[in-house]
Design a protein around this motif. Structure first.
Motif, PDB file in Angstrom:
ATOM      1  N   PHE A 104      -8.764   4.698  68.279  1.00  0.00           N
ATOM      2  CA  PHE A 104      -8.759   4.682  69.744  1.00  0.00           C
ATOM      3  C   PHE A 104     -10.184   4.536  70.269  1.00  0.00           C
ATOM      4  O   PHE A 104     -10.461   3.726  71.163  1.00  0.00           O
ATOM      5  N   ASN A 115      -5.163   2.709  78.609  1.00  0.00           N
ATOM      6  CA  ASN A 115      -6.173   2.740  77.556  1.00  0.00           C
ATOM      7  C   ASN A 115      -6.414   1.323  77.034  1.00  0.00           C
ATOM      8  O   ASN A 115      -5.490   0.522  76.943  1.00  0.00           O
ATOM      9  N   THR A 150      -7.145  -1.601  74.310  1.00  0.00           N
ATOM     10  CA  THR A 150      -6.756  -1.864  72.924  1.00  0.00           C
ATOM     11  C   THR A 150      -7.387  -3.175  72.465  1.00  0.00           C
ATOM     12  O   THR A 150      -7.788  -4.002  73.280  1.00  0.00           O
ATOM     13  N   TYR A 156      -3.960   1.156  67.885  1.00  0.00           N
ATOM     14  CA  TYR A 156      -5.351   0.792  68.144  1.00  0.00           C
ATOM     15  C   TYR A 156      -5.964   0.051  66.961  1.00  0.00           C
ATOM     16  O   TYR A 156      -5.645   0.304  65.814  1.00  0.00           O
ATOM     17  N   SER A 173       0.212   1.237  71.344  1.00  0.00           N
ATOM     18  CA  SER A 173      -1.005   2.020  71.113  1.00  0.00           C
ATOM     19  C   SER A 173      -1.420   2.018  69.644  1.00  0.00           C
ATOM     20  O   SER A 173      -1.995   2.988  69.148  1.00  0.00           O
ATOM     21  N   GLN A 187     -12.095   1.524  72.729  1.00  0.00           N
ATOM     22  CA  GLN A 187     -12.716   1.805  74.019  1.00  0.00           C
ATOM     23  C   GLN A 187     -14.145   1.261  74.084  1.00  0.00           C
ATOM     24  O   GLN A 187     -14.643   0.955  75.170  1.00  0.00           O
TER      25      GLN A 187
END
Length: 385
Positions: free
Chosen positions: A80, A160, A162, A123, A121, A84
């Motif tokens: 994750f 978020n 990815t 990642y 998600s 970012q």
């Protein structure tokens, strides 16, 4: 009606990976690494814009966001955290390209793909959720205009960031083409098109004028760098041709990937994967490698997000060839050691030859130790030291 998908500039993704690595290690070198990325991009700005242009403050704001991020303690979800940080390469580059095109009179619309291309998600290797993304994409790119957005990155429904896997900008373009029913996709590269070998390894490499979707999928699967493995499926599903062309010679024809029914006569195609690890797994009780053992092995591989590049099975052992990743390898070995004896060799090379000949095999094995050799109708695969 044109959508331009932009990658990060130069080796920015690699540079941001160092920022990420130092960040999760709480290494003070993260600041120097980020400063190098900033200097690289501001040198590009100085070559394109006046010092009073607002683009400088726009790009500075993005670096401020990155600096704030690396000043915040990382979570335990390191994949994750990777997304970012590394996703900023494409945001920065697309902003620079948009501002430059505007400065020379091109009317263009910048779009943030992170709120449009919705993914799961997973990642570092996120999967596009086409059902959710398609209406957003169609609504955003709905006018006959020129748009610019980012490749390689997306976003979850929770907002978020990815990433889609290395070289994922090609996949972004293919996904958008599928959703928008595009006439074609053109990928601009620093090579004349799809070659039968990496010219850095084989300077005599030749360009393939035309290949089928199926051949392109095979090449991408085996590790050819010019096309992302996921790129072909959405294009093939809607019969959208893919052109791979050189940006240094835009008038050259490049390579076209399309639906082909007739049989093509292709030369041997060489694909090298370096930094490989060969892992041999044997049950401690000398039982056969049966379904229950295989299920356990692949579960642990999936847990560590390890992709198997080649596998070989005997009665009491199972060998896999994988990319070297110290963290993932350690996690896999720790999970397996209670039930299996494991041997492994590092610093190997996996060579794949599509449409091989005896001469082609001899060409690549000269002065090398062959550890594994597998031949099928059209493909030779060799693990060598």
């Amino acid at each position: 009606h044109l959508v331009i998908v932009v990658s990060a500039m130069g080796k920015t993704t690699n540079a941001l990976e160092w920022v990420y690595q130092y960040y999760i290690e709480n290494n003070i070198q993260k600041y120097d690494a980020l400063q190098e990325v900033k200097i690289f991009h501001f040198n590009i700005l100085k070559s394109l814009f006046k010092l009073t242009d607002e683009v400088y403050s726009d790009i500075q704001m993005l670096f401020n966001e990155l600096e704030h991020k690396i000043n915040t303690p990382p979570s335990e979800q390191i994949d994750f955290e990777y997304d970012q940080i590394v996703s900023y390469g494409e945001i920065i580059s697309s902003k620079i390209v948009e501002k430059y095109l505007r400065s020379i009179g091109v009317n263009i619309y910048w779009k943030d793909i992170r709120s449009l291309l919705i993914t799961d998600s997973n990642y570092k290797e996120a999967n596009v959720l086409f059902d959710i993304s398609t209406p957003k994409i169609k609504d955003c790119f709905n006018s006959k205009a020129i748009y610019i957005c980012q490749g390689f990155i997306g976003g979850t429904e929770k907002g978020n960031y990815t990433t889609l896997g290395r070289e994922g900008s090609d996949y972004t373009a293919a996904a958008l083409a599928y959703m928008l029913d595009a006439e074609s996709v053109t990928i601009w590269k620093d090579v004349p098109g799809v070659l039968n070998a990496d010219p850095r390894i084989m300077p005599e490499a030749i360009k393939l004028d035309t290949i089928s979707y199926k051949e392109a999928i095979e090449l991408a699967y085996y590790g050819a760098q010019v096309i992302h493995p996921k790129t072909i499926k959405p294009l093939q599903n809607k019969n959208i041709p893919l052109l791979v062309k050189p940006f240094l010679a835009p008038s050259e024809p490049g390579t076209i990937v399309q639906n082909i029914t007739e049989k093509l006569s292709l030369p041997p195609i060489y694909i090298y994967k370096y930094h490989q690890v060969l892992v041999s797994i044997m049950p401690k009780d000398f039982s056969f490698i049966a379904e229950e053992n295989m299920s356990l092995i692949f579960r642990h591989l999936a847990d560590q997000k390890i992709k198997v590049n080649l596998m070989q099975q005997s009665a009491v052992s199972f060998s896999i060839c994988i990319d070297f990743d110290e963290r993932k390898l350690h996690g896999f070995l720790e999970a397996m050691k209670a039930q299996f004896d494991i041997l492994y060799n590092t610093d190997l090379t996996l060579i794949t030859i599509r449409h091989y000949t005896d001469d082609a095999i001899q060409k690549v094995i000269s002065n090398k130790k062959i550890i594994i050799k597998e031949l099928s109708r059209k493909t030779a695969r060799l693990v060598v030291k």
